[in-house]
Design an enzyme around this catalytic site. Structure first.
Site, short mmCIF file in Angstrom:
data_model
loop_
_atom_site.label_atom_id
_atom_site.label_comp_id
_atom_site.label_asym_id
_atom_site.label_seq_id
_atom_site.Cartn_x
_atom_site.Cartn_y
_atom_site.Cartn_z
CG LEU A 159 -1.90 1.18 1.32
CD1 LEU A 159 -2.85 1.20 0.14
CD2 LEU A 159 -2.68 1.11 2.64
CG ASP A 160 -0.63 4.71 -0.08
OD1 ASP A 160 -1.15 4.77 -1.20
OD2 ASP A 160 -1.25 4.91 0.98
CD GLU A 161 5.59 0.51 1.88
OE1 GLU A 161 6.39 -0.36 1.49
OE2 GLU A 161 5.26 0.64 3.07
#
Length: 286
Positions: free
Chosen positions: A229-231
């Site tokens: 997530l979001d990486e």
């Protein structure tokens, strides 16, 4: 090659293990096919040992001729490569929830600033932005998502991607987490935008949390979506400085503006084939 054929402006991107002779081989092949190189950028990453290149070239050679010639060069250097036409509008699906700022900005830029995208549909897990899609003449697909219907919703999304021949999915403040499987299947084809307070200010009300802590920078990050997530690999980031006089509402407005322009640059660069994946990083030829 037919000399009477009008020249086409092509884009070639490539990556391969770095070694001598790559640029010479590509330029020589293009010269043999009457190519006039109008733009060329390259980068050798000493960490990964990979070489990256983006070339724009005008040539009367056909796609089949260039594909055959480029394949021979690619075999020699173990290249991953693409061939496309400069300015071709890529088929784009935009996913939204309730926030309108990124959707409006993308549709405006598509219409008025020649952003090379063709938004073939808007998917919303709420109906709040249906009128905006209609204003710009875009089909709106309401695909609600709950814990119990997530698999069904993603199946619908997959169907739309296939049916509409979608090349890139843009999460324009879409507030749902995509499954690891979907992220893997569309690797390098989903672009997200979010504020850059993470991981410090998670959950609801990040701007209020940031205001309470007296932040001095408001930022946004646009990246490719992965199962982490979001990486995912970052395409673009931007910031605005703020001070103690700013209210929570001020911070929200500034944040939305940063998000708009950051996402727009990321989508444009992707559409122009300026972004190449380098493991967990990106090479961006601006």
């Amino acid at each position: 090659m037919n000399d009477a054929t009008a020249a086409t402006h092509w884009i070639i991107t490539l990556s391969c293990p770095d070694q001598p002779g790559i640029v010479h081989a590509v330029a020589g092949m293009l010269a043999e096919h009457g190519g006039n190189i109008t733009e060329s950028q390259q980068f050798g990453d000493p960490t990964s040992g990979l070489f990256f290149m983006r070339v724009q070239v005008e040539s009367r050679a056909s796609r089949d001729e260039l594909t055959t010639a480029m394949s021979q060069v690619a075999d020699q250097f173990a290249m991953t490569w693409t061939l496309d036409v400069v300015g071709r509008r890529i088929r784009t699906l935009v996913m939204v929830s309730k926030a309108a700022h990124c959707l409006v900005d993308l549709l405006y830029r598509e219409r008025s600033q020649r952003m090379p995208v063709d938004v073939v549909g808007v998917v919303g897990n709420h109906r709040d932005l249906e009128d905006i899609a209609a204003f710009y003449g875009k089909p709106f697909h309401h695909v609600p998502v709950t814990k119990d219907t997530k698999a069904e919703a993603e199946a619908t999304l997959r169907g739309l991607v296939k049916e509409l021949d979608v090349e890139v999915v843009v999460l324009a403040r879409y507030m749902q987490i995509l499954s690891d499987e979907l992220c893997r299947d569309l690797s390098g084809q989903i672009i997200n935008i979010h504020h850059s307070f993470l991981p410090s200010f998670k959950g609801a009300g990040p701007y209020r949390q940031a205001h309470e802590r007296g932040v001095k920078i408001i930022g946004a990050t646009s990246h490719y979506v992965t199962g982490d997530l979001d990486e995912g690999p970052i395409i673009e980031q931007d910031v605005e400085r703020v001070d103690h006089s700013r209210t929570v509402e001020d911070l929200v407005g500034i944040g939305e503006d940063v998000e708009r322009r950051t996402l727009a640059r990321a989508v444009r660069w992707h559409a122009e084939r300026r972004v190449l994946l380098d493991g967990r990083r990106t090479v961006v030829f601006r």
